[in-house]
Every structure is written in structure tokens, then in C-alpha cells.
Design an enzyme around this catalytic site. Structure first.
Site, PDB file in Angstrom:
ATOM      1  N   ASP A  41      26.292  -6.047   3.223  1.00 62.00           N
ATOM      2  CA  ASP A  41      26.462  -5.181   2.056  1.00 62.00           C
ATOM      3  C   ASP A  41      25.150  -4.634   1.490  1.00 62.00           C
ATOM      4  OD1 ASP A  41      29.133  -5.528   2.158  1.00 62.00           O
ATOM      5  OD2 ASP A  41      29.221  -7.072   0.606  1.00 62.00           O
ATOM      6  N   HIS A 245      -1.706   0.729  15.007  1.00 62.41           N
ATOM      7  CA  HIS A 245      -0.508   0.602  14.174  1.00 62.41           C
ATOM      8  C   HIS A 245      -0.150  -0.870  13.946  1.00 62.41           C
ATOM      9  CE1 HIS A 245       0.805   4.945  15.338  1.00 62.41           C
ATOM     10  NE2 HIS A 245      -0.153   4.918  14.446  1.00 62.41           N
ATOM     11  N   ASP A 262      -5.053   0.236   5.734  1.00 59.71           N
ATOM     12  CA  ASP A 262      -4.526   1.602   5.712  1.00 59.71           C
ATOM     13  C   ASP A 262      -3.234   1.522   4.918  1.00 59.71           C
ATOM     14  OD1 ASP A 262      -3.436   4.099   6.151  1.00 59.71           O
ATOM     15  OD2 ASP A 262      -3.888   4.128   8.296  1.00 59.71           O
ATOM     16  N   ASP A 273      -2.415   8.324   1.418  1.00 57.44           N
ATOM     17  CA  ASP A 273      -2.708   7.696   2.716  1.00 57.44           C
ATOM     18  C   ASP A 273      -4.205   7.412   2.775  1.00 57.44           C
ATOM     19  OD1 ASP A 273      -2.843   6.962   5.366  1.00 57.44           O
ATOM     20  OD2 ASP A 273      -2.267   8.921   6.169  1.00 57.44           O
ATOM     21  N   HIS A 352      -7.841   8.809  18.247  1.00 53.76           N
ATOM     22  CA  HIS A 352      -6.830   9.549  17.472  1.00 53.76           C
ATOM     23  C   HIS A 352      -7.440  10.808  16.868  1.00 53.76           C
ATOM     24  CE1 HIS A 352      -8.548   8.065  13.684  1.00 53.76           C
ATOM     25  NE2 HIS A 352      -8.516   6.834  14.164  1.00 53.76           N
ATOM     26  N   HIS A 356      -4.275  14.779   9.423  1.00 55.25           N
ATOM     27  CA  HIS A 356      -2.958  15.413   9.526  1.00 55.25           C
ATOM     28  C   HIS A 356      -2.589  15.967   8.162  1.00 55.25           C
ATOM     29  CE1 HIS A 356      -1.535  11.720   7.527  1.00 55.25           C
ATOM     30  NE2 HIS A 356      -2.335  11.074   8.359  1.00 55.25           N
ATOM     31  N   HIS A 363       2.996  12.127   7.568  1.00 53.12           N
ATOM     32  CA  HIS A 363       2.574  13.164   8.516  1.00 53.12           C
ATOM     33  C   HIS A 363       3.447  14.357   8.154  1.00 53.12           C
ATOM     34  CE1 HIS A 363       0.805  10.115  11.620  1.00 53.12           C
ATOM     35  NE2 HIS A 363       0.288  10.017  10.426  1.00 53.12           N
ATOM     36  N   GLU A 386      -9.885  11.234   8.423  1.00 49.68           N
ATOM     37  CA  GLU A 386      -9.841   9.814   8.777  1.00 49.68           C
ATOM     38  C   GLU A 386     -10.420   9.467  10.144  1.00 49.68           C
ATOM     39  OE1 GLU A 386      -5.864   8.321   9.770  1.00 49.68           O
ATOM     40  OE2 GLU A 386      -5.024  10.222   9.080  1.00 49.68           O
ATOM     41  N   TYR A 390     -13.135   1.995  17.116  1.00 54.49           N
ATOM     42  CA  TYR A 390     -12.394   0.764  17.433  1.00 54.49           C
ATOM     43  C   TYR A 390     -13.001   0.188  18.706  1.00 54.49           C
ATOM     44  CZ  TYR A 390      -9.686   3.630  14.351  1.00 54.49           C
ATOM     45  OH  TYR A 390      -9.338   4.452  13.311  1.00 54.49           O
ATOM     46  N   ARG A 407     -12.164   2.360  10.016  1.00 56.03           N
ATOM     47  CA  ARG A 407     -11.660   3.706   9.724  1.00 56.03           C
ATOM     48  C   ARG A 407     -11.874   3.953   8.238  1.00 56.03           C
ATOM     49  NH1 ARG A 407      -7.116   3.427  11.930  1.00 56.03           N
ATOM     50  NH2 ARG A 407      -5.653   2.955  10.258  1.00 56.03           N
ATOM     51  N   GLU A 409     -10.524   6.776   5.405  1.00 56.40           N
ATOM     52  CA  GLU A 409      -9.551   7.870   5.255  1.00 56.40           C
ATOM     53  C   GLU A 409      -9.381   8.270   3.798  1.00 56.40           C
ATOM     54  OE1 GLU A 409      -5.508   6.823   6.473  1.00 56.40           O
ATOM     55  OE2 GLU A 409      -4.989   8.954   6.632  1.00 56.40           O
TER      56      GLU A 409
HETATM   57  N1  GLY Z   1      -1.193   5.817   7.795  1.00 56.74           N
HETATM   58  C1  GLY Z   1      -0.887   6.659   8.869  1.00 56.74           C
HETATM   59  C2  GLY Z   1      -1.993   7.552   9.201  1.00 56.74           C
HETATM   60  O1  GLY Z   1      -3.104   7.317   8.798  1.00 56.74           O
HETATM   61  O2  GLY Z   1      -1.813   8.549   9.812  1.00 56.74           O
HETATM   62 MN    MN Z   2      -3.553   6.132   7.075  1.00 58.91          MN
HETATM   63 MN    MN Z   3      -3.401   9.272   7.891  1.00 59.94          MN
END
Ligand code: GLY
Ligand code: MN
Ligand code: MN
Length: 442
Positions: A41, A245, A262, A273, A352, A356, A363, A386, A390, A407, A409
Site C-alpha cells: 500500500d 555513480h 555529489d 547539482d 565524462h 549538462h 539532466h 563539473e 579519477y 570533482r 561542480e
Molecule cells: N549528479 C549528476 C551529475 O552530476 O550529472
Molecule cells: Mn552532480
Molecule cells: Mn551534474
């Protein structure tokens, strides 16, 4: 100051204008998300569909916006749940059609149960039907049913729409450039997340678990009125920082680890973000600091490269260049720089993109390329910046760097001459980060 629902009505008017431009008019139908069961439920916390909410500001499930761009004029319709005392005792308030019409600025509001019955009339003799195509099979079936119902009436003299247009294409273009109302909400989302990252730095100590720091973030998000995280928080210590991730968030942190966080809140439908990386014991080691300074230099160079008229892709190229330069100086890849950029040897440590679009979705909606060319930045576009490095243990990686992941960002809105950094309050330089770390204890 405009009433917030005049803003939504203005967006609906803009969509209607775009429908006329595209197909000489038509009918748009945009449903919100369904509720999803988590177990028995219990439901997952409800999250509206971003396209639907963009057009309506209406927060309830089981609702559909319908817009007519007709030769006989425009109509703004909403279908929503009826008032229901029994359900409202258990599950809480519902607007119901009468209040929804008044408050959300629609011309006509009907019970959602009348949708299938009313859609064929609304779709008859329209040149095009604008709807999310392929979003869910249930919605596709419903749309197909409507079209068949209209076609079944062809002998009464009505015609079914010739064209089915994915309305998301038009809406993506609109959503890419944020209006003042959206930017104000994103500014607040950014501030809340900045404060949460500072709190995480202040609270973290060797011996704590990653989830204890995650709890600090969530505490700060919710206490400032954010409804949710915008995405699952990544709280990645030591070698976990090299898992892009990572989401277990259950490792016990040791003295000497870095912690990469993050995390960002969702505030009234808008995401933030932020990523920061800091030493668990409050002091960077020399190799950690060396890597951090490279990523920071890249991030600052990217920020300086974002301004109107510049192709979206450019700051990614800036990130690649500064990071590759740094990797050569650290002895992690071979020079010279041009050869490293050409061969892509830096991609072992930076795999990466530099950012974005950001908005209702983390995103966010919007093309990155159009007709083969990178989209040109314009005021009101919001994006993340960002870069990261790594350094997984492996051949040619000195022990002192093995396992370091960094990282940094931020979220920025493009302005007339550069950017406004929506997350500028988050500690970022080595000195700022070290001052913030462990300050909860002092
Ligand atoms: N937190 C997801 C990204 O940085 O794209
Ligand atoms: Mn992020
Ligand atoms: Mn991001």
C-alpha cells in the site's frame, strides 16, 4: 509581480503560439506522472511530470493539460481528480475542478474521469495532435484510442489530426531558456544545497560512515523547505570517489581519505547539482592537493569560458585541455599536450562531459546540438560546470595518487555577459574547504 499561475498561463500561450507556427494549430495533451507503488500500500514519494508541471504548476497526480490552438480561438483545459471527502480524509487535500480552475488559471476544468469521453471532440478537425509520443505505453494506447474514436466519426463529417507531433520537442526548446521565476527558484535551490555541502564539511570526521554525512545533507535540504533530493546523493570516500555513480554510501571513512559528495536538493520542482571533494580529517595531503588544484584550475577556466554566443561544447574542450595539462605535470600521462589531446590519453582519468543543462530535471531538457552544430549559449540557460579526475590504481599510477577522485561542480545561469554562479557559496578553494572542514567541532 505576476501571480505565479499567470506565469504558467503565459507558458501555455507560448506553446499554443508554437503549435500554430508548427502546424497551423491543433490540440496539445500533456499528462502528469502516475503514482508508483513501492510496496503493497506504500507509494514512492510522488513527483509530477516536468513538462506537465511547467505548463500548469498543478501538483496532483491523475491530471492532464489540454490546449486548443483552434481557428475558433484558444482554450486552456485541465482534467483533474474530483473532490472526494473519503479519499481526502486518508490521503489529504485535492483541489477538485472548481478550485483548480480558479487557482491555476484554466478556462475549463473537468474531472479526469471525463478525459476519454471528451478528447475525441477536442481532437476533431484539428490539423495536429501534440503529445508526448512514446513516453509511456499506457499514454500511447490512450492517444491511439482517441484517434480511433475520431476516425470512427468520419462519416459525421469530422476529420482526425493528420500529424502526431511529439510535444516534448517544442517544450524542450522553451524549457532550455529559464524565465525569471525559474531562475529565482534555482537560485534558492542552489543556496540550500551550498549550505548543505558546507554542513557536510563541518560535520565529517574520520571514523564516520558515508551515510552519516548523507543524513547531514538531507537534514539541511529539508529544513530549508526543499521537497526532496534532486537525485540520489553520492557520498563517496576514499576509492569510492572513482566510481562515478557510486550510491551505496555505507563505507566507514578513514583518516587521510578524501570525500567526494555529489548532492543537490529539489526546491519547488527545480534541481540543484553540486559536487565538492574534501579531506575527511580537514587537511589535504600533498598529492591530494596537487590533484585538487588541477581540477580547480579546470573548473575556474570552464566558468570563465561560459558566456552568451559561445557554443555549449567549448567549455568541455577547455576542461580537457586544462586537465590534460595537469595530468602531464603530475606525471600521470605523457606529453606533449597536443599529443595527449589528440590521442585522448587523459580519458583514462577524465571520462565524462564537463556539464549538462540543469532545470526541472537534473539532466534537463534541451538539445546540445542542432543540425550538427553545438547549441550557442544564451542568457537564461542554466548548466553545470563539473570537471573531475579519477585516478584508479593501475599500471603507471604512482601509489601516492592511486584511488584519488576529485570533482568540483557548480550550477550557473548564463547572463548578458558571463555567468551568475548559483552555488557560489559552497566552499571551493583549498583554503576555504580546509577552513570549513571539521568546523562543526570548533
Ligand atoms: N549528479 C549528476 C551529475 O552530476 O550529472
Ligand atoms: Mn552532480
Ligand atoms: Mn551534474
Amino acid at each position: 509581480m505576476k501571480n505565479v499561475h499567470q506565469i504558467h498561463r503565459g507558458r501555455r500561450d507560448a506553446l499554443i503560439a508554437a503549435m500554430r507556427e508548427h502546424s497551423g494549430g491543433g490540440l496539445a495533451v500533456v499528462p502528469t506522472s502516475a503514482e508508483v507503488a513501492r510496496n503493497r500500500d506504500s507509494l514512492y514519494p510522488y513527483r509530477h511530470d516536468s513538462y506537465f508541471y511547467y505548463l500548469s504548476g498543478f501538483p496532483e497526480p491523475e491530471a492532464v493539460v489540454a490546449l486548443v490552438a483552434g481557428s475558433d480561438g484558444d482554450r486552456h483545459l485541465l482534467f483533474c481528480r474530483e473532490k472526494n471527502e473519503e479519499r481526502e480524509i486518508w490521503d489529504g487535500f485535492r483541489y477538485g475542478p472548481d478550485a483548480a480552475k480558479e487557482i491555476f488559471g484554466f478556462d475549463e476544468v473537468y474531472p479526469i474521469a471525463e478525459l476519454d469521453h471528451r478528447l475525441p471532440d477536442l481532437a476533431s478537425d484539428r490539423p495536429a495532435l501534440f503529445t508526448p509520443v512514446g513516453m509511456t505505453s499506457e499514454w500511447d494506447r490512450r492517444v491511439a484510442g482517441t484517434l480511433n474514436d475520431v476516425r470512427a466519426r468520419v462519416r459525421t463529417g469530422v476529420a482526425a489530426p493528420d500529424a502526431i507531433v511529439d510535444v516534448r520537442g517544442v517544450l524542450d526548446r522553451m524549457r532550455l531558456v529559464k524565465d525569471a521565476h525559474e531562475i529565482a527558484l534555482m537560485r534558492r535551490a542552489g543556496e540550500i544545497s551550498s549550505v548543505a555541502h558546507a554542513r557536510a564539511m563541518a560535520a565529517t570526521r574520520p571514523g564516520m560512515h558515508e551515510y552519516e554525512v548523507e543524513a547531514e545533507l538531507v537534514h539541511e535540504f529539508l529544513r530549508h523547505g526543499a521537497q526532496s533530493v534532486a537525485y540520489p546523493s553520492i557520498v563517496a570516500s576514499g576509492p569510492n570517489a572513482c566510481v562515478l555513480h557510486y550510491r551505496e554510501n555505507d563505507r566507514q571513512m578513514a583518516d587521510g581519505d578524501l570525500l567526494l559528495i555529489d548532492a543537490g536538493c529539489e526546491y519547488r520542482g527545480y534541481a540543484s547539482d553540486i559536487t565538492r571533494t574534501f579531506p575527511v580529517n580537514g587537511r589535504f595531503t600533498a598529492p591530494q592537493k596537487a590533484v585538487y588544484e588541477v581540477v580547480l584550475a579546470a573548473q575556474l577556466a570552464c566558468l570563465a569560458a561560459v558566456r552568451p554566443g559561445v557554443p555549449f561544447h567549448d567549455y568541455h574542450t577547455v576542461a580537457e585541455r586544462v586537465l590534460a595539462e595537469g595530468l602531464i605535470e603530475l606525471g600521470l600521462i605523457a606529453g606533449p599536450l597536443d599529443a595527449a589531446l589528440e590521442s585522448g590519453s587523459y580519458k583514462r582519468f577524465y571520462m565524462h562531459r564537463a556539464g549538462h543543462w540543469l532545470g526541472m530535471d537534473v539532466h534537463d531538457a534541451g538539445l546540445y546540438q542542432e543540425k550538427g552544430a553545438s547549441v550557442a549559449l544564451a542568457p537564461g540557460m542554466v548548466l553545470t560546470v563539473e570537471p573531475g579526475l579519477y585516478i584508479r590504481p593501475g599500471e603507471g599510477v604512482p601509489d601516492e595518487f592511486a584511488g584519488i577522485g576529485v570533482r568540483i561542480e557548480d550550477d550557473v545561469v548564463v547572463t548578458a555577459d558571463g555567468v551568475e554562479n548559483l552555488t557560489a557559496r559552497t566552499p571551493k578553494t583549498v583554503a576555504e574547504v580546509e577552513a570549513a572542514c571539521g568546523s562543526g567541532n570548533r
